[in-house]
Design an enzyme around this catalytic site. Structure first.
Site, PDB file in Angstrom:
ATOM      1  N   GLU A  60      32.102  34.710  43.628  1.00 23.94           N
ATOM      2  CA  GLU A  60      32.175  33.223  42.817  1.00 23.94           C
ATOM      3  C   GLU A  60      32.905  32.479  44.136  1.00 23.94           C
ATOM      4  O   GLU A  60      33.987  33.140  44.536  1.00 23.94           O
ATOM      5  CB  GLU A  60      33.207  33.550  41.632  1.00 23.94           C
ATOM      6  CG  GLU A  60      32.688  32.812  40.562  1.00 23.94           C
ATOM      7  CD  GLU A  60      33.777  32.948  39.457  1.00 23.94           C
ATOM      8  OE1 GLU A  60      34.583  31.825  39.122  1.00 23.94           O
ATOM      9  OE2 GLU A  60      34.104  34.049  38.869  1.00 23.94           O
ATOM     10  N   ARG A 295      37.376  49.983  41.680  1.00 22.19           N
ATOM     11  CA  ARG A 295      37.567  49.018  42.575  1.00 22.19           C
ATOM     12  C   ARG A 295      38.596  49.658  43.678  1.00 22.19           C
ATOM     13  O   ARG A 295      39.384  50.349  43.302  1.00 22.19           O
ATOM     14  CB  ARG A 295      38.318  47.593  42.112  1.00 22.19           C
ATOM     15  CG  ARG A 295      39.469  47.746  40.946  1.00 22.19           C
ATOM     16  CD  ARG A 295      39.536  46.451  40.448  1.00 22.19           C
ATOM     17  NE  ARG A 295      39.886  45.430  40.920  1.00 22.19           N
ATOM     18  CZ  ARG A 295      39.609  44.114  41.071  1.00 22.19           C
ATOM     19  NH1 ARG A 295      38.396  44.299  40.332  1.00 22.19           N
ATOM     20  NH2 ARG A 295      39.858  43.194  41.777  1.00 22.19           N
ATOM     21  N   LYS A 305      43.545  37.737  43.315  1.00 20.58           N
ATOM     22  CA  LYS A 305      43.518  36.259  43.680  1.00 20.58           C
ATOM     23  C   LYS A 305      44.716  35.580  43.370  1.00 20.58           C
ATOM     24  O   LYS A 305      45.055  34.797  44.267  1.00 20.58           O
ATOM     25  CB  LYS A 305      42.141  35.732  43.058  1.00 20.58           C
ATOM     26  CG  LYS A 305      41.149  35.086  43.822  1.00 20.58           C
ATOM     27  CD  LYS A 305      40.145  34.685  43.380  1.00 20.58           C
ATOM     28  CE  LYS A 305      38.907  35.469  43.727  1.00 20.58           C
ATOM     29  NZ  LYS A 305      37.651  35.186  42.977  1.00 20.58           N
TER      30      LYS A 305
HETATM   31  P1  ATP Z   1      39.531  39.213  42.178  1.00 12.81           P
HETATM   32  O1  ATP Z   1      39.401  40.233  40.901  1.00 12.81           O
HETATM   33  O2  ATP Z   1      40.517  39.537  43.284  1.00 12.81           O
HETATM   34  O3  ATP Z   1      39.911  37.604  41.804  1.00 12.81           O
HETATM   35  P2  ATP Z   1      36.836  38.785  41.754  1.00 12.81           P
HETATM   36  O4  ATP Z   1      36.326  39.863  41.165  1.00 12.81           O
HETATM   37  O5  ATP Z   1      37.054  37.544  40.994  1.00 12.81           O
HETATM   38  O6  ATP Z   1      38.118  39.073  42.845  1.00 12.81           O
HETATM   39  P3  ATP Z   1      34.442  37.867  42.765  1.00 12.81           P
HETATM   40  O7  ATP Z   1      33.921  36.741  43.575  1.00 12.81           O
HETATM   41  O8  ATP Z   1      33.830  37.805  41.371  1.00 12.81           O
HETATM   42  O9  ATP Z   1      36.070  38.053  42.835  1.00 12.81           O
HETATM   43  O10 ATP Z   1      33.752  39.186  43.235  1.00 12.81           O
HETATM   44  C1  ATP Z   1      32.669  39.589  43.992  1.00 12.81           C
HETATM   45  C2  ATP Z   1      32.200  40.908  44.195  1.00 12.81           C
HETATM   46  O11 ATP Z   1      33.146  41.662  44.580  1.00 12.81           O
HETATM   47  C3  ATP Z   1      32.315  41.489  42.535  1.00 12.81           C
HETATM   48  O12 ATP Z   1      31.077  42.187  42.489  1.00 12.81           O
HETATM   49  C4  ATP Z   1      33.356  42.543  42.416  1.00 12.81           C
HETATM   50  O13 ATP Z   1      33.220  43.399  41.514  1.00 12.81           O
HETATM   51  C5  ATP Z   1      33.782  42.842  43.866  1.00 12.81           C
HETATM   52  N1  ATP Z   1      35.137  43.043  44.010  1.00 12.81           N
HETATM   53  C6  ATP Z   1      36.192  42.185  43.610  1.00 12.81           C
HETATM   54  N2  ATP Z   1      37.139  42.781  44.101  1.00 12.81           N
HETATM   55  C7  ATP Z   1      37.115  44.135  44.332  1.00 12.81           C
HETATM   56  C8  ATP Z   1      37.879  45.404  44.757  1.00 12.81           C
HETATM   57  N3  ATP Z   1      38.992  45.155  44.582  1.00 12.81           N
HETATM   58  N4  ATP Z   1      37.171  46.576  45.121  1.00 12.81           N
HETATM   59  C9  ATP Z   1      35.898  46.441  45.117  1.00 12.81           C
HETATM   60  N5  ATP Z   1      34.914  45.332  44.783  1.00 12.81           N
HETATM   61  C10 ATP Z   1      35.686  44.358  44.526  1.00 12.81           C
HETATM   62 MG    MG Z   2      35.260  38.291  39.025  1.00  9.79          MG
END
Ligand code: ATP
Ligand code: MG
Length: 599
Positions: A60, A295, A305
């Site tokens: 996103e 994760r 975030k």
């Molecule tokens: P955050 O949880 O830190 O706000 P997010 O999941 O909202 O991050 P996205 O832009 O939705 O951020 O994530 C893009 C991709 O990265 C998704 O497929 C998500 O599952 C993966 N991702 C996010 N954080 C991790 C992590 N700590 N380990 C592995 N993959 C991750």
């Molecule tokens: Mg997300």
């Protein structure tokens, strides 16, 4: 989850095994690919998909990528590369409020920096989910026409109250029995902008008594009068993430839709939705399969975030690209290596077990890669003057220095040697501790690449602080000459010529937090913290010094990285370096000084 770091798990990657099994079974071999995303009809007339598998990284664009995203990027692009597939970069921009171009640009840079590409054999697989809004609305209309969706007009509070709990089933909405015609008409009018935000919502009609709350008639479309950065004011209804995401995957022919474990409970809806649409002839089979992995969590950093934003907004760091931030822009600026990220991710593997990985493993992977790749240079971080009293004033000579002990093919360079040198303050002790082998009065030691010297004493200021060390040199002992071994010494020290040294700003970065679990609890499963994570900031995470560097370092280009002998790996800062005047950041020390390994 405990706060104790988990020992190194075997580098298993269960997703790789799934892909191998699918390929062996020919599961995806008959899929067709229209050259771009599309419905079953679009793909049906097209040739077979040249990609053996398709994966995607779907961020996103609402923030900067962090180390966790690097795991997802390297996994998805890595699998595609390994198995003759393609990986798509898809901006999941279905939420009109939060996206910004700044984030889109930085995500593109970060994916490239990690060495990943969505350009492959003539395909450019860079997509924006908002370009699928037409299809998504059509699919919603299909679900209504097939009796699988209805417009609910309960208030948000009523819906919440009727949703039930983990132990109690939900209650059917009074609007659940609306006729197909009425639902179709209301959805049209929702699209036409007849209603204010929140007046109605489109829901899937599944089962209000399902033990999985995600199947209790989840919302799929909501009214939101907002301008979208891509589609402008065309829409005033927007799809929910759980509806949009599976459709995006299916339109793009994704075979393996890899996500983190918190989406596990969403998988039944993912499958339900795609099944209904495939039944209706809208999507090609076989449908994408969602696969969840745990994760990345690392000690000594935070990856949520919300916390990262707080660090930036409250000025605990200088910005998103502060070299101490666990963002990819921060990592790049600090001088971490993309290959180090790859090695680290390969080592920790991909599993479904929630684990907390010791930061030392990350640093060790970086050291290993950098030891191999980085040329050596000499830097004196705590300069103390050494005067060679029997070396003629104004005379200089060249010393040949190897650029990389493991790679002789990288050649040698010249360092000037003269009467006055800078040495490391810790390399002189007037009254030597037991075992000290470098300079103290009466002792001989080697100036690496130069001569053996014998220490004769030191000068002090009025406070008794040593300001210069004196010595004499042994003229026949120059490194690389036949007499080099004629005198045996135990100590070896590095130096730079005082007349030629480049005094540079050097930033010694250390961990941003001083405890393994900032705030006392890991994020993810247990959002509530034992204390404010900011209380665990390491007050010594950044030290700025003026170091004396060998003259060749003046020409270092931004982002160029070297091993400073005995000190660690340092990269020229990509923001603050000026031509001919680079500033250096310490990426990582030569050895772990935190002593956390094996805890
Ligand atoms: P955050 O949880 O830190 O706000 P997010 O999941 O909202 O991050 P996205 O832009 O939705 O951020 O994530 C893009 C991709 O990265 C998704 O497929 C998500 O599952 C993966 N991702 C996010 N954080 C991790 C992590 N700590 N380990 C592995 N993959 C991750
Ligand atoms: Mg997300």
């Amino acid at each position: 989850m405990s706060n104790t770091p988990t020992p190194l798990p075997p580098a298993a990657n269960f997703i790789k095994n799934i892909v191998e099994a699918d390929l062996a079974a020919g599961k995806h071999a008959q899929r067709r690919w229209a050259g771009q995303p599309g419905t079953a009809a679009d793909h049906a007339a097209a040739p077979l998909d040249p990609a053996k598998i398709r994966t995607r990284f779907p961020p996103e664009p609402n923030g900067y990528l962090h180390f966790g995203h690097a795991k997802s990027i390297l996994l998805n692009f890595g699998l595609a590369k390994q198995f003759g597939g393609r990986c798509h970069l898809r901006f999941d921009d279905t939420n009109p409020e939060k996206e910004e171009q700044e984030y889109v640009d930085s995500i593109i840079d970060a994916v490239h920096w990690l060495g990943c590409s969505w350009e492959n054999e003539g395909e450019t697989n860079l997509y924006q989910a908002s370009n699928y809004f037409n299809w998504m609305a059509q699919f919603a209309e299909y679900l209504i026409s097939a009796g699988h969706a209805y417009v609910d007009s309960q208030s948000a509070e009523e819906m919440r109250a009727n949703r039930g709990t983990l132990t109690q089933p939900g209650k059917d909405s009074p609007f659940r029995k609306r006729s197909i015609e009425e639902n179709a008409d209301l959805f049209k009018r929702m699209q036409a902008g007849e209603f204010p935000d929140g007046a109605h919502i489109l829901r899937a009609r599944i089962d209000m008594a399902s033990p999985n709350i995600n199947l209790r008639d989840p919302a799929i479309y909501r009214i939101r009068h907002a301008t979208h950065h891509n589609t402008g004011d065309k829409w005033c209804i927007y799809p929910m993430y759980t509806f949009a995401h599976p459709i995006e995957d299916a339109l793009e022919n994704i075979t393996h839709s890899i996500c983190t474990l918190e989406f596990e409970d969403q998988r039944p809806f993912y499958d339900w939705l795609l099944e209904r649409l495939a039944e209706g002839g809208l999507l090609q089979r076989p449908l994408p399969q969602q696969i969840e992995f745990s994760r990345l969590n690392l000690t000594y950093i935070v990856l949520s975030k919300r916390k990262l934003i707080q660090l930036v907004q409250e000025n605990h760091v200088s910005g998103w690209d502060d070299p101490r931030m666990p963002t990819l822009v921060g990592a790049r600026r600090r001088g971490y290596s993309p290959d180090g990220f790859k090695l680290f991710m390969d080592r920790i593997g991909v599993t479904k077990n929630d684990s907390l990985i010791d930061y030392v493993l990350f640093e060790d992977a970086m050291r290993e890669v950098m030891n191999e790749s980085d040329e050596r240079r000499v830097a004196v971080l705590d300069p103390l003057k050494l005067i060679i009293d029997n070396y003629p004033e104004g005379q200089f000579e060249d010393c040949a220095v190897t650029n990389h002990p493991l790679h002789p093919e990288l050649g040698t360079r010249i360092m000037p040697f003269g009467r006055e040198l800078w040495i490391e303050g810790e390399d002189f002790q007037e009254l030597p501790e037991k075992g000290f082998r470098r300079l103290f009065p009466g002792n001989k030691a080697r100036l690496k690449y130069g001569y053996i010297v014998e220490c004769t004493g030191c000068d002090k200021d009025e406070n008794g602080k040593v300001i210069a060390v004196h010595c004499t040199y042994l003229p026949d002992t120059k490194s690389g000459t036949p007499g080099a071994d004629s005198v045996k010494v135990k100590g070896n020290l590095h130096w730079v010529s005082a007349a030629h040294a480049y005094p540079a700003e050097v930033r010694l970065y250390d961990r941003l937090f001083s405890v393994p679990a900032p705030g006392g609890r890991r994020e993810g499963n247990a959002p509530e913290l034992e204390r404010n994570f900011l209380d665990d900031l390491n007050p010594a995470s950044k030290t700025v010094i003026t170091a004396m560097l060998e003259p060749s370092l003046k020409d270092a280009q931004p982002e160029q990285r070297f091993q400073f002998e005995r000190h660690g790996y340092f990269a020229a800062d990509r923001v603050d370096s000026k031509p001919g005047a680079p500033v250096f950041n310490r990426a990582v020390t030569l050895k772990d000084s935190w002593g956390t390994k094996g805890n």
